[in-house]
Motif scaffolding. Structure first.
Motif, short mmCIF file in Angstrom:
data_model
loop_
_atom_site.label_atom_id
_atom_site.label_comp_id
_atom_site.label_asym_id
_atom_site.label_seq_id
_atom_site.Cartn_x
_atom_site.Cartn_y
_atom_site.Cartn_z
N VAL A 225 -114.94 5.95 47.17
CA VAL A 225 -115.17 6.79 48.33
C VAL A 225 -116.31 7.76 48.04
O VAL A 225 -116.57 8.11 46.89
CB VAL A 225 -113.90 7.59 48.71
N GLY B 132 -116.52 14.37 48.76
CA GLY B 132 -115.89 15.10 49.85
C GLY B 132 -114.44 14.70 50.07
O GLY B 132 -113.65 15.50 50.58
N PHE B 133 -114.08 13.49 49.68
CA PHE B 133 -112.70 13.03 49.85
C PHE B 133 -111.79 13.64 48.77
O PHE B 133 -110.67 14.06 49.06
CB PHE B 133 -112.63 11.50 49.77
N ILE B 134 -112.24 13.61 47.53
CA ILE B 134 -111.44 14.10 46.40
C ILE B 134 -112.01 15.44 45.95
O ILE B 134 -113.09 15.51 45.38
CB ILE B 134 -111.45 13.10 45.23
N LYS B 135 -111.28 16.52 46.21
CA LYS B 135 -111.74 17.87 45.90
C LYS B 135 -111.49 18.20 44.42
O LYS B 135 -110.72 17.53 43.73
CB LYS B 135 -111.02 18.90 46.77
N ASP C 32 -107.82 18.60 43.40
CA ASP C 32 -106.93 17.47 43.65
C ASP C 32 -106.22 17.09 42.35
O ASP C 32 -106.81 17.15 41.26
CB ASP C 32 -107.74 16.29 44.17
N SER D 177 -110.37 8.10 38.04
CA SER D 177 -110.59 7.09 39.08
C SER D 177 -110.03 5.72 38.70
O SER D 177 -109.56 4.98 39.56
CB SER D 177 -112.09 6.97 39.39
N ARG E 176 -116.46 9.85 43.93
CA ARG E 176 -117.57 10.57 44.56
C ARG E 176 -118.85 9.74 44.51
O ARG E 176 -119.77 10.03 43.74
CB ARG E 176 -117.78 11.92 43.88
N TRP F 123 -120.57 4.91 53.10
CA TRP F 123 -119.27 4.51 53.57
C TRP F 123 -118.37 4.23 52.37
O TRP F 123 -118.87 3.88 51.30
CB TRP F 123 -119.36 3.24 54.42
N PRO F 124 -117.06 4.36 52.51
CA PRO F 124 -116.18 3.90 51.44
C PRO F 124 -116.42 2.42 51.15
O PRO F 124 -116.75 1.64 52.06
CB PRO F 124 -114.78 4.13 52.01
#
Length: 393
Positions: free
Chosen positions: A183, A186-189, A192, A203, A272, A283-284
């Motif tokens: 991904v 921005g998806f995984i802060k 997290d 990951s 990321r 895109w993912p």
């Protein structure tokens, strides 16, 4: 327009499943450890249209969170505060435990659930190490209980269809697999749990377990060695792989039409993905592509085929012949729904249509560890929690 209608209908039915026509008078009673974000779609919603299952309780470390979660999802009991997980395990009205806790807590609370006589549906990856996974499944066997690692994609008809295409010999001898789950930033802060080493972060653990699992499944075999593995590291998280790329060697595909010893699988996992050209968001990337001597098959969005997916096949009647291209889609039931159906069937003494066993889970963790070793990061930490003493440990 028809495809848009189908998409909207699928999403609607996922979040508004029909109630079973003839609910069981004594359904299997599930308890959830932790008010995890995945719990509603992975268990609560599938249970709503299953005639032989009900969610009876949830436990969270904070009573307020447990109460809010229970109220939102219509769960009768909410255990919160100190000792809440054990209180749920001690509840005689709970038959089955769903464990979606952080990776580093899987071993401790699965072992304690098994000790309490509960069957367990366990989120992936199973534990932090292959040895912990082995001990869990041995303990489950010793106790006569069912333990399943929740690789829901395995139960979806799209995945099963790709396996059928490969096993049919249409693609010839399989030579290469590429699988990705990644991904953009921005998806995984930073805060997290996936970024916490002590909780089994990284990951390869979180996302990479999927590409590894599906590569093994489609190859019909297990790897023989890690050819290469490289991890992307961020200075703030020196023990965490933000991304990992690994290439594994496999034996020849079982059931292929000719012998071949060059099968490799390349796996990609990333929290990321960097922007293209330095500024264009990506895109993912979620796909698996299998190449053979007579063609290829690609399953787009294999981790979430219930949302959308496509199976693209290019094949020829003989090596070097003209390629014919087609696209297939096989939606069927939600993967989590068919997973629950298989799990309940297993508990009730029936033979599920599909199942993956203890060795499958143990082997997946063995190769996750082997990849981490090759990157230089090493395995995630072994649990130091006190767990029940068994012949398995």
């Amino acid at each position: 327009m028809a495809s848009l209608y189908g998409f909207v209908k699928r999403i609607y039915l996922v979040f508004n499943p029909p109630a079973p026509e003839a609910p069981s008078a004594s359904p299997l009673r599930f308890g959830i450890l932790g008010a995890a974000n995945i719990a509603p779609i992975a268990l609560i919603l599938p249970v709503k249209n299953h005639s032989d299952a009900v969610v009876k309780a949830v436990a969270a470390r904070d009573q307020g969170r447990a109460d809010a979660f229970a109220k939102k999802h219509g769960i009768p009991k909410a255990y919160g505060g100190a000792g809440s997980y054990q209180k749920l395990l001690d509840d005689p009205e709970i038959d089955v435990v769903y464990n979606p806790l952080p990776n580093g807590l899987h071993y401790e609370w699965t072992m304690k659930a098994l000790a309490a006589g509960k069957h367990v549906l366990l989120e992936k990856p199973s534990t932090n190490t292959a040895e912990e996974t082995r001990r869990m499944f041995l303990f489950a066997q010793e106790k006569g209980l069912v333990l399943l690692e929740a690789f829901h994609y395995r139960f979806h008809p799209a995945t099963r269809r790709v396996k059928e295409i490969i096993d049919s010999g249409e693609l010839g001898t399989i030579t290469k697999i590429e699988a990705s789950l990644a991904v953009p930033g921005g998806f995984i802060k930073d805060n997290d749990i996936r970024m916490v080493y002590d909780l089994g972060g990284g990951s390869m653990m979180d996302m990479g377990c999927y590409p590894l699992s599906i590569s093994r499944y489609l190859a019909g075999a297990d790897p023989t060695k890690v050819i290469s593995a490289k991890a992307d590291i961020h200075p703030k998280f020196p023990q965490i792989d933000i991304g990992t790329t690994a290439t594994l060697a496999f034996p020849s595909l079982r059931g292929s039409i000719e012998s071949h010893d060059g099968l490799t699988a390349t796996l990609h996992a990333h929290f990321r993905l960097p922007p293209q050209l330095g500024f264009l968001p990506r895109w993912p990337r979620a796909f698996v592509r299998v190449a053979g001597t007579r063609g290829t098959v690609e399953l787009n969005n294999f981790p979430g085929p219930w949302i959308y997916h496509s199976i693209t096949v290019e094949s020829s009647e003989h090596e070097g012949g003209p390629l014919r291209r087609r696209t297939e889609k096989h939606y069927g039931n939600l993967g989590w729904t068919t997973q629950l159906e298989a799990f309940v069937n297993k508990l009730r003494g029936h033979t599920p249509e599909h199942w993956h066993d203890a060795q499958d889970s143990i082997t997946n963790m063995e190769w996750i560890e082997a990849i981490y070793k090759e990157t230089g990061l090493g395995s995630r930490p072994v649990s130091t929690a006190e767990v029940p003493r068994t012949t398995a440990t």
